[in-house]
Structure formats: structure tokens, C-alpha cells
Design a protein around this motif. Structure first.
Motif, PDB file in Angstrom:
ATOM      1  N   ILE A  95       6.975  10.693   0.605  1.00 42.00           N
ATOM      2  CA  ILE A  95       8.019  11.809  -0.159  1.00 42.00           C
ATOM      3  C   ILE A  95       7.668  11.885  -1.512  1.00 42.00           C
ATOM      4  N   GLY A  96       7.883  12.914  -1.910  1.00 39.05           N
ATOM      5  CA  GLY A  96       7.610  13.094  -3.538  1.00 39.05           C
ATOM      6  C   GLY A  96       8.639  12.328  -4.281  1.00 39.05           C
ATOM      7  N   THR A  97       8.107  11.398  -5.284  1.00 42.39           N
ATOM      8  CA  THR A  97       8.999  10.456  -5.949  1.00 42.39           C
ATOM      9  C   THR A  97      10.147  11.332  -6.688  1.00 42.39           C
ATOM     10  N   TYR A  98       9.825  12.301  -7.183  1.00 43.66           N
ATOM     11  CA  TYR A  98      10.814  13.202  -7.853  1.00 43.66           C
ATOM     12  C   TYR A  98      11.998  13.305  -6.741  1.00 43.66           C
ATOM     13  N   VAL A  99      11.736  13.729  -5.846  1.00 42.13           N
ATOM     14  CA  VAL A  99      12.327  14.056  -4.668  1.00 42.13           C
ATOM     15  C   VAL A  99      13.524  12.800  -4.079  1.00 42.13           C
ATOM     16  N   TYR A 100      12.678  11.717  -3.899  1.00 49.28           N
ATOM     17  CA  TYR A 100      13.222  10.460  -3.591  1.00 49.28           C
ATOM     18  C   TYR A 100      14.098   9.908  -4.492  1.00 49.28           C
ATOM     19  N   ASN A 101      13.966  10.115  -5.909  1.00 51.60           N
ATOM     20  CA  ASN A 101      14.759   9.455  -6.960  1.00 51.60           C
ATOM     21  C   ASN A 101      15.917  10.240  -7.254  1.00 51.60           C
ATOM     22  N   LYS A 102      15.949  11.441  -6.615  1.00 52.75           N
ATOM     23  CA  LYS A 102      17.107  12.486  -6.708  1.00 52.75           C
ATOM     24  C   LYS A 102      18.260  12.006  -5.824  1.00 52.75           C
ATOM     25  N   LEU A 103      17.854  11.364  -4.597  1.00 46.85           N
ATOM     26  CA  LEU A 103      18.777  10.999  -3.637  1.00 46.85           C
ATOM     27  C   LEU A 103      19.500   9.736  -4.101  1.00 46.85           C
ATOM     28  N   ASN A 104      20.773   9.714  -3.618  1.00 47.74           N
ATOM     29  CA  ASN A 104      21.502   8.601  -4.019  1.00 47.74           C
ATOM     30  C   ASN A 104      21.081   7.450  -3.253  1.00 47.74           C
ATOM     31  N   GLU A 105      21.760   6.177  -3.304  1.00 42.38           N
ATOM     32  CA  GLU A 105      21.562   4.745  -2.741  1.00 42.38           C
ATOM     33  C   GLU A 105      21.673   4.946  -1.011  1.00 42.38           C
ATOM     34  N   GLN A 106      22.606   5.809  -0.781  1.00 42.20           N
ATOM     35  CA  GLN A 106      23.099   5.727   0.661  1.00 42.20           C
ATOM     36  C   GLN A 106      22.054   6.706   1.276  1.00 42.20           C
ATOM     37  N   GLU A 107      21.740   8.048   0.642  1.00 44.05           N
ATOM     38  CA  GLU A 107      20.849   8.836   1.237  1.00 44.05           C
ATOM     39  C   GLU A 107      19.456   8.204   1.350  1.00 44.05           C
ATOM     40  N   GLN A 108      19.040   7.295   0.538  1.00 43.00           N
ATOM     41  CA  GLN A 108      17.863   6.715   0.711  1.00 43.00           C
ATOM     42  C   GLN A 108      17.705   5.618   1.901  1.00 43.00           C
ATOM     43  N   LYS A 109      18.953   5.063   1.993  1.00 47.47           N
ATOM     44  CA  LYS A 109      19.182   4.145   3.271  1.00 47.47           C
ATOM     45  C   LYS A 109      19.264   4.974   4.607  1.00 47.47           C
ATOM     46  N   TRP A 110      19.910   6.091   4.574  1.00 43.73           N
ATOM     47  CA  TRP A 110      19.930   7.002   5.776  1.00 43.73           C
ATOM     48  C   TRP A 110      18.399   7.265   6.185  1.00 43.73           C
ATOM     49  N   LEU A 111      17.741   7.928   4.958  1.00 37.45           N
ATOM     50  CA  LEU A 111      16.501   8.305   5.238  1.00 37.45           C
ATOM     51  C   LEU A 111      15.501   7.108   5.670  1.00 37.45           C
ATOM     52  N   LEU A 117       0.704  -1.210   0.144  1.00 36.52           N
ATOM     53  CA  LEU A 117       0.170  -0.014  -0.144  1.00 36.52           C
ATOM     54  C   LEU A 117       1.065   1.425  -0.121  1.00 36.52           C
ATOM     55  N   LEU A 118       2.012   1.327   0.530  1.00 35.48           N
ATOM     56  CA  LEU A 118       2.692   2.484   0.778  1.00 35.48           C
ATOM     57  C   LEU A 118       3.413   2.761  -0.820  1.00 35.48           C
ATOM     58  N   ASN A 119       3.727   1.513  -1.618  1.00 35.33           N
ATOM     59  CA  ASN A 119       4.149   1.980  -3.024  1.00 35.33           C
ATOM     60  C   ASN A 119       2.749   2.230  -4.064  1.00 35.33           C
ATOM     61  N   GLU A 120       1.620   2.169  -3.480  1.00 32.66           N
ATOM     62  CA  GLU A 120       0.365   2.419  -4.364  1.00 32.66           C
ATOM     63  C   GLU A 120       0.595   3.655  -4.781  1.00 32.66           C
ATOM     64  N   GLY A 121       0.996   4.723  -4.048  1.00 37.13           N
ATOM     65  CA  GLY A 121       0.898   6.205  -4.799  1.00 37.13           C
ATOM     66  C   GLY A 121       1.987   6.497  -5.755  1.00 37.13           C
ATOM     67  N   GLU A 122       2.857   5.525  -5.971  1.00 38.34           N
ATOM     68  CA  GLU A 122       4.047   5.952  -6.862  1.00 38.34           C
ATOM     69  C   GLU A 122       3.597   6.380  -8.268  1.00 38.34           C
ATOM     70  N   LYS A 123       2.563   5.938  -8.686  1.00 39.44           N
ATOM     71  CA  LYS A 123       2.154   6.310 -10.012  1.00 39.44           C
ATOM     72  C   LYS A 123       1.595   7.483 -10.051  1.00 39.44           C
ATOM     73  N   TYR A 124       1.390   8.142  -8.570  1.00 37.59           N
ATOM     74  CA  TYR A 124       0.722   9.458  -8.745  1.00 37.59           C
ATOM     75  C   TYR A 124       2.027  10.413  -8.025  1.00 37.59           C
ATOM     76  N   TRP A 125       3.162  10.093  -8.095  1.00 33.58           N
ATOM     77  CA  TRP A 125       4.212  10.733  -7.789  1.00 33.58           C
ATOM     78  C   TRP A 125       4.659  11.030  -6.314  1.00 33.58           C
ATOM     79  N   LEU A 126       3.877   9.916  -5.630  1.00 40.07           N
ATOM     80  CA  LEU A 126       3.962   9.960  -4.149  1.00 40.07           C
ATOM     81  C   LEU A 126       4.379   8.495  -3.432  1.00 40.07           C
ATOM     82  N   LYS A 127       5.469   8.472  -2.816  1.00 42.52           N
ATOM     83  CA  LYS A 127       6.238   7.365  -2.463  1.00 42.52           C
ATOM     84  C   LYS A 127       5.900   7.441  -0.739  1.00 42.52           C
ATOM     85  N   GLY A 128       5.412   6.242  -0.200  1.00 45.29           N
ATOM     86  CA  GLY A 128       5.112   6.053   1.062  1.00 45.29           C
ATOM     87  C   GLY A 128       6.231   5.471   2.008  1.00 45.29           C
TER      88      GLY A 128
END
Length: 325
Positions: A240-256, A128-139
Motif C-alpha cells: 500500500i502507498g505510505t501516503y494512503v496508509y498514513n491517512k487511515l486511522n488506527e482502527q482502519e489500519q487494524k481492519w486492513l 523487509l516489508l518495511n524496507e520500502g517505506e522510504k520509497y513511499w511503499l509499505k509492505g
């Protein structure tokens, strides 16, 4: 020789500036509608502290509480266009952007609080958290928002028939509207920020929410009856907005993600304490707390579940949730 020295100095300055730019901290802006004394806000503050520590200062969180950046719906829209990085909304509002989320708003879906945690922390919750990704929203995670119950100004709600003729504020959620209708009330969508005034002016006769929200909003000053029917266990969702999340590198995503996970654990502890405190304080302020027979309410909303029998996405999901141990 002089020109070589100048060139060397220029290259040195560029290198220094490049390093500065490269190591400059990234800042994520998080807007939400809750008061700073709310357990969710406190958990977000902890998340920001953990994120700063984990990233050694490379990733920061700026929090804007109390609807400074808009209502829940407005913050979601800002995420979609990349004008805001993160927000927290109730599942009831999110269902307008991620339709499968509406399953969590169904009344009396969960057996108890632990059952809800087992579902949200498991594969169903992740899906369900991933359900919003097609609407540019990542849970990113779920914060505990307890159980929602009715509070009213003029009379206590001891059975569903007591809701007949009562105008009850609901979120902008079709599921919430249908539930109040099924119980006999007249659902009236109003934004959270406008609700206190609407109660004072008699625009609505009551509302429904969890104990800490009832207490911290000071709605108990107007509504002196709180009926703990606990019709829905509706979590808050951190996004988080998918646009913002996808701009984070793998390490930054892990920290978050790690910081979010820790803040969720912390918030659940704070929430349990806040619920107890809220019920004590509203009773001190003269609110009558009613504990009605829930089975009467459960019976009234059975038709809502029947209405999903032909829905090939939601009905199987209902069954999966009910079968989760």
C-alpha cells in the motif's frame, strides 16, 4: 420566527450531511497483473469481503486485475505518487524500489517451502516489508508464489549446460539476470503481459516461473518442456502507498492488517491446490515435466553468493536466513 425556522432547518440539513460524509465508506483501489482465476486474486477477493465485514461497510476494496491499471512496475510508481492505493508485485520487481528485497531472489536460498514461510512470517520478513517505506511503499504481507523453474520451447533443460545459448525471459531484476547468466543462459527482461507473443515469435526461447503461472498464462501451448529445478522461492508482496496508509486511522489500519493476514493464510491453501492442478493439466496438454538433479544447478550459482561477501547489508541477511530454523 420564519427566519429562525429556516435557520434551524439549514442547521439540521448541514448536520445530516455531515453525518453522511462522516459515515461514507472509504474505498481502496488495488491493481495487479494476474488473471481472476489465480489464487492471489481469489485471496484478494476474500480480503475485500473480510474488510467490508470487519469495518461494517466503512472500508471497501476495489480490485482491478489483469494489468488493467498497468504493469507491476507501473503500479508501483502509481502507488508512490498516490494515484493508486494498493498493488501486488513479485519480490523480483520490488528489489528495484527496496534494495534489501533482492536477498529473496537469490537462487536456492531456502531449504524448502516451510523454511521460506518461517523466514517470511518472522522478524526478517517483517523488516523487509518495511524496507520500502522510504520509497513511499509499505509492505502488508507475502503471498505464496511457489518455486520458479525453467520452461522452454525447443529442448529440455536437464542440466545447466542446456541453458547455454538459450534466451530466457526474466523479470526486471538484476538478481534474476545474474542467476540466468551464472547458469549459462542469456537473460532477456520482458514484461509478463508481452511474454506469450515473445515466445510465439521466437524473441526468447523460454522463461522461468511457477507451475500455476505457467499454466494460467497458457505458455504451455508454446513451451513443451518444464524443468523443475526450483531455483528460486520468490513470494509476491502486497503493498500500500505510505501516503494512503498514513491517512487511515488506527482502527482502519487494524481492519486492513487483519484482513490481509487472513487472506495470506487462505491463499497458501489455494496455492498448494493450484500447483497440483497446474502440473496435471500441462502434462495432459503434452508438456514434458523434467525433474533434474538440483545439485548441478546449486553448484553453478555459488559464485553469486560469494559476490555478496563484501556487502555489509545483504551478506549478514543471507546468513540470518540460512540459520533460521
Amino acid at each position: 420566527m420564519k427566519s429562525i425556522k429556516i435557520l434551524s432547518l439549514f442547521i439540521l440539513i448541514l448536520t445530516f450531511l455531515g453525518c453522511e460524509i462522516q459515515t461514507e465508506a472509504k474505498t481502496l483501489r488495488l491493481g495487479h497483473g494476474l488473471d481472476v482465476s489465480h489464487s492471489v486474486h481469489k485471496a484478494m477477493v476474500k480480503m475485500g469481503e473480510d474488510l467490508l465485514e470487519r469495518s461494517a461497510g466503512k472500508l471497501k476494496l476495489e480490485i482491478y486485475p489483469s494489468q488493467q491499471l498497468g504493469t507491476e512496475r507501473e503500479c508501483l510508481e502509481l502507488l508512490q505518487i498516490g494515484s493508486l492505493d494498493m498493488t501486488k508485485v513479485s519480490v523480483g520487481v520490488l528489489e528495484n524500489f527496496a534494495p534489501k528485497m533482492k536477498v529473496l531472489g537469490l537462487p536456492f536460498l531456502f531449504r524448502d517451502r516451510q523454511h521460506s514461510f518461517n523466514v517470511l512470517d518472522g522478524p526478517i520478513g517483517e523488516m523487509l516489508l518495511n524496507e520500502g517505506e522510504k520509497y513511499w511503499l509499505k509492505g502488508l504481507g507475502y503471498y505464496d508464489a511457489g518455486s520458479r523453474s525453467f520452461y522452454t520451447m525447443n529442448k529440455p533443460i536437464e542440466k545447466p549446460d542446456d541453458l547455454i545459448g538459450e534466451k530466457i525471459r526474466v523479470m526486471e531484476s538484476a538478481t534474476a539476470v545474474n542467476m540466468v547468466k551464472a547458469l549459462g543462459g542469456s537473460p532477456t527482461p520482458i514484461s509478463w503481459g508481452e511474454l506469450y507473443t515473445s515466445l510465439q515469435q521466437g524473441v526468447v526461447d523460454g522463461a522461468e516461473n511457477n507451475p500455476p503461472s505457467f499454466y494460467l498464462s497458457r505458455h504451455y501451448e508454446v513451451c513443451k518442456y518444464y524443468s523443475l529445478d526450483e531455483h528460486t522461492v520468490l513470494p509476491d508482496v502486497l503493498l500500500i502507498g505510505t501516503y494512503v496508509y498514513n491517512k487511515l486511522n488506527e482502527q482502519e489500519q487494524k481492519w486492513l492488517n487483519e484482513s490481509v493476514k487472513e487472506s495470506v493464510k487462505y491463499q497458501r491453501i489455494l496455492w498448494a491446490e493450484a500447483e497440483d492442478e497446474a502440473l496435471r493439466e500441462v502434462q495432459k496438454a503434452g508438456v514434458e515435466v523434467i525433474r533434474p538433479d538440483k545439485s548441478l544447478f546449486v553448484e553453478k550459482v555459488k559464485g553469486i553468493f560469494e559476490g555478496y561477501k563484501d556487502d555489509k547489508e545483504i551478506y549478514p541477511l543471507i546468513k540470518q536466513i540460512q540459520e533460521t530454523k
